[in-house]
Design a protein around this motif. Structure first.
Motif, mmCIF file in Angstrom:
data_model
loop_
_atom_site.group_PDB
_atom_site.id
_atom_site.type_symbol
_atom_site.label_atom_id
_atom_site.label_comp_id
_atom_site.label_asym_id
_atom_site.label_seq_id
_atom_site.Cartn_x
_atom_site.Cartn_y
_atom_site.Cartn_z
ATOM 1 N N GLU A 78 0.830 -1.207 0.000
ATOM 2 C CA GLU A 78 0.000 0.000 0.000
ATOM 3 C C GLU A 78 0.863 1.256 0.000
ATOM 4 N N ASP A 79 1.928 1.221 0.777
ATOM 5 C CA ASP A 79 2.835 2.366 0.824
ATOM 6 C C ASP A 79 3.443 2.624 -0.551
ATOM 7 N N MET A 80 3.815 1.547 -1.257
ATOM 8 C CA MET A 80 4.373 1.705 -2.590
ATOM 9 C C MET A 80 3.340 2.296 -3.547
ATOM 10 N N SER A 81 2.082 1.858 -3.428
ATOM 11 C CA SER A 81 1.024 2.390 -4.287
ATOM 12 C C SER A 81 0.830 3.880 -4.059
ATOM 13 N N PHE A 82 0.851 4.290 -2.780
ATOM 14 C CA PHE A 82 0.686 5.708 -2.462
ATOM 15 C C PHE A 82 1.828 6.525 -3.066
ATOM 16 N N ARG A 83 3.038 6.003 -2.983
ATOM 17 C CA ARG A 83 4.192 6.740 -3.508
ATOM 18 C C ARG A 83 4.127 6.862 -5.033
ATOM 19 N N TRP A 84 3.765 5.780 -5.706
ATOM 20 C CA TRP A 84 3.618 5.845 -7.148
ATOM 21 C C TRP A 84 2.491 6.796 -7.530
ATOM 22 N N GLY A 85 1.388 6.729 -6.792
ATOM 23 C CA GLY A 85 0.260 7.610 -7.088
ATOM 24 C C GLY A 85 0.625 9.071 -6.947
ATOM 25 N N MET A 86 1.343 9.411 -5.872
ATOM 26 C CA MET A 86 1.740 10.799 -5.671
ATOM 27 C C MET A 86 2.747 11.225 -6.726
ATOM 28 N N GLY A 87 3.641 10.301 -7.095
ATOM 29 C CA GLY A 87 4.623 10.627 -8.122
ATOM 30 C C GLY A 87 3.968 10.931 -9.466
ATOM 31 N N PHE A 89 0.876 11.906 -9.871
ATOM 32 C CA PHE A 89 0.097 13.141 -9.720
ATOM 33 C C PHE A 89 0.986 14.362 -9.941
ATOM 34 N N ILE A 90 2.168 14.363 -9.339
ATOM 35 C CA ILE A 90 3.083 15.489 -9.525
ATOM 36 C C ILE A 90 3.534 15.573 -10.981
ATOM 37 N N PHE A 91 3.716 14.418 -11.635
ATOM 38 C CA PHE A 91 4.078 14.429 -13.053
ATOM 39 C C PHE A 91 2.971 15.081 -13.887
ATOM 40 N N SER A 92 1.711 14.785 -13.550
ATOM 41 C CA SER A 92 0.606 15.419 -14.278
ATOM 42 C C SER A 92 0.605 16.926 -14.063
ATOM 43 N N GLU A 93 1.014 17.365 -12.875
ATOM 44 C CA GLU A 93 1.106 18.795 -12.611
ATOM 45 C C GLU A 93 2.247 19.425 -13.407
ATOM 46 N N VAL A 94 3.332 18.683 -13.563
ATOM 47 C CA VAL A 94 4.436 19.173 -14.395
ATOM 48 C C VAL A 94 3.951 19.399 -15.823
ATOM 49 N N MET A 95 3.170 18.448 -16.352
ATOM 50 C CA MET A 95 2.632 18.593 -17.703
ATOM 51 C C MET A 95 1.651 19.766 -17.776
ATOM 52 N N PHE A 96 0.878 19.961 -16.713
ATOM 53 C CA PHE A 96 -0.088 21.056 -16.670
ATOM 54 C C PHE A 96 0.620 22.402 -16.812
ATOM 55 N N SER A 265 5.229 17.306 1.498
ATOM 56 C CA SER A 265 6.510 18.000 1.297
ATOM 57 C C SER A 265 6.964 17.881 -0.157
ATOM 58 N N TRP A 266 6.717 16.724 -0.799
ATOM 59 C CA TRP A 266 7.030 16.614 -2.230
ATOM 60 C C TRP A 266 6.262 17.678 -3.004
ATOM 61 N N TYR A 267 4.994 17.787 -2.730
ATOM 62 C CA TYR A 267 4.143 18.745 -3.434
ATOM 63 C C TYR A 267 4.642 20.168 -3.201
ATOM 64 N N TRP A 268 5.035 20.464 -1.966
ATOM 65 C CA TRP A 268 5.488 21.814 -1.644
ATOM 66 C C TRP A 268 6.784 22.143 -2.369
ATOM 67 N N HIS A 269 7.700 21.188 -2.455
ATOM 68 C CA HIS A 269 8.940 21.437 -3.192
ATOM 69 C C HIS A 269 8.657 21.632 -4.684
ATOM 70 N N PHE A 270 7.674 20.903 -5.211
ATOM 71 C CA PHE A 270 7.274 21.120 -6.603
ATOM 72 C C PHE A 270 6.775 22.540 -6.792
ATOM 73 N N VAL A 271 5.960 23.026 -5.876
ATOM 74 C CA VAL A 271 5.446 24.401 -5.945
ATOM 75 C C VAL A 271 6.606 25.395 -5.906
ATOM 76 N N ASP A 272 7.608 25.125 -5.088
ATOM 77 C CA ASP A 272 8.781 26.008 -5.025
ATOM 78 C C ASP A 272 9.499 26.082 -6.362
ATOM 79 N N VAL A 273 9.721 24.924 -6.988
ATOM 80 C CA VAL A 273 10.446 24.884 -8.258
ATOM 81 C C VAL A 273 9.676 25.629 -9.343
#
Length: 285
Positions: A78-87, A89-96, A265-273
């Motif tokens: 489950e932890d691995m699924s959450f990490r892949w899912g968040m990863g 999601f952030i990739f989709s935001e990069v494309m956005f 924190s991953w999401y926040w660092h993405f926002v910073d970049v």
């Protein structure tokens, strides 16, 4: 300690009502938006109702996830699924954001020079192939570009500092220093709110003094679309970190189990970049 059999199984939650509730919320929001743009009173009421149902769904659904996590339902898979899912999601935001940056680069490096190399006086008079464009069809009042070395530079320092404070909070959690963890989270949330307050002030200055709006040609459109959507992401990130901070006050998270905080924190660092790119390519250059 979980057994080997427990480690290899994947938790499947019971059927949930929350997807249906979310669909109802989106229906009300979509219907309300369609009616509101046509000036119908019920449209605003439907929008408000849809937003309320959406908040109710988010609180209920994430509440179930928190209870399942605290109950020990989530292990390795489950932890691995959450990490892949968040990863992803952030990739989709990069494309956005990539689409909006692509539009900005195309206008500046392709469209404007191409228009400048031809005779487009027949479209509208006084055209100049320069950036930011200060003339255009339908633009009745000249506007000015936003300066980089003012509030934008201050906001850049604020976001860079918030990236450091959320990292400091992470270090505190890994060292089992709960006070450092909670303080770092709280300071990060406050810095995010400060950023949003200064951006709201900047927008007011742009409207009233620079006459810069979404209707101010390609520059105004790209400026507000990029900075506006980024501000929306800062708001979302601040809310997520605030919820994580509230959970930390209740004793949630430990050295080994804290993915909710890591995801935030991953999401926040993405926002910073993204903001650093905005500062360079929208404000500075």
């Amino acid at each position: 300690m979980a057994t080997m059999e427990e480690q290899n199984r994947y938790f499947v939650p019971a059927p949930s009502r929350w997807p249906m509730v979310g669909a109802l919320a989106l229906f009300c929001i979509g219907l309300g938006a369609a009616l509101a743009v046509n000036g119908m009173l019920f449209g605003k009421l439907s929008l408000a109702l849809g937003a309320a149902i959406l908040v109710y769904m988010l609180i209920g659904w994430f509440g179930d996830v928190v209870r399942e996590s605290r109950g020990g339902s989530y292990l390795g898979w489950e932890d691995m699924s959450f990490r892949w899912g968040m990863g992803w999601f952030i990739f989709s935001e990069v494309m956005f954001f990539g689409a909006f940056f692509g539009a900005l680069f195309w206008v500046r490096t392709v469209s404007v020079p191409e228009l400048g190399s031809m005779d487009y006086k027949m479209l509208y008079p006084d055209f100049e192939a320069s950036w930011p464009l200060a003339t255009g069809p339908g633009i009745t009042e000249a506007y000015r570009a936003m300066e980089a070395w003012g509030l934008p530079a201050i906001n850049t320092m604020i976001l860079l500092t918030s990236g450091a404070t959320v990292t400091w909070a992470h270090w505190g959690l890994l060292a089992d220093k709960r006070d450092q963890f909670k303080l770092g989270l709280l300071v990060t949330v406050l810095l995010g709110c400060t950023f949003l307050s200064l951006q709201a002030y900047e927008y007011g200055h742009a409207f009233s003094h620079l006459h810069l709006t979404l209707a101010s040609g390609a520059y105004g459109m790209t400026f507000f679309m990029l900075t506006g959507f980024h501000g929306l992401h800062v708001l979302l990130g601040s809310i997520i970190l605030f919820v994580v901070w509230l959970r930390s006050l209740s004793g949630h998270f430990d050295v080994k189990h804290h993915f909710a905080f890591e995801a935030a924190s991953w999401y926040w660092h993405f926002v910073d970049v993204v903001w650093l790119l905005l500062f360079v390519f929208v404000y500075w250059l």
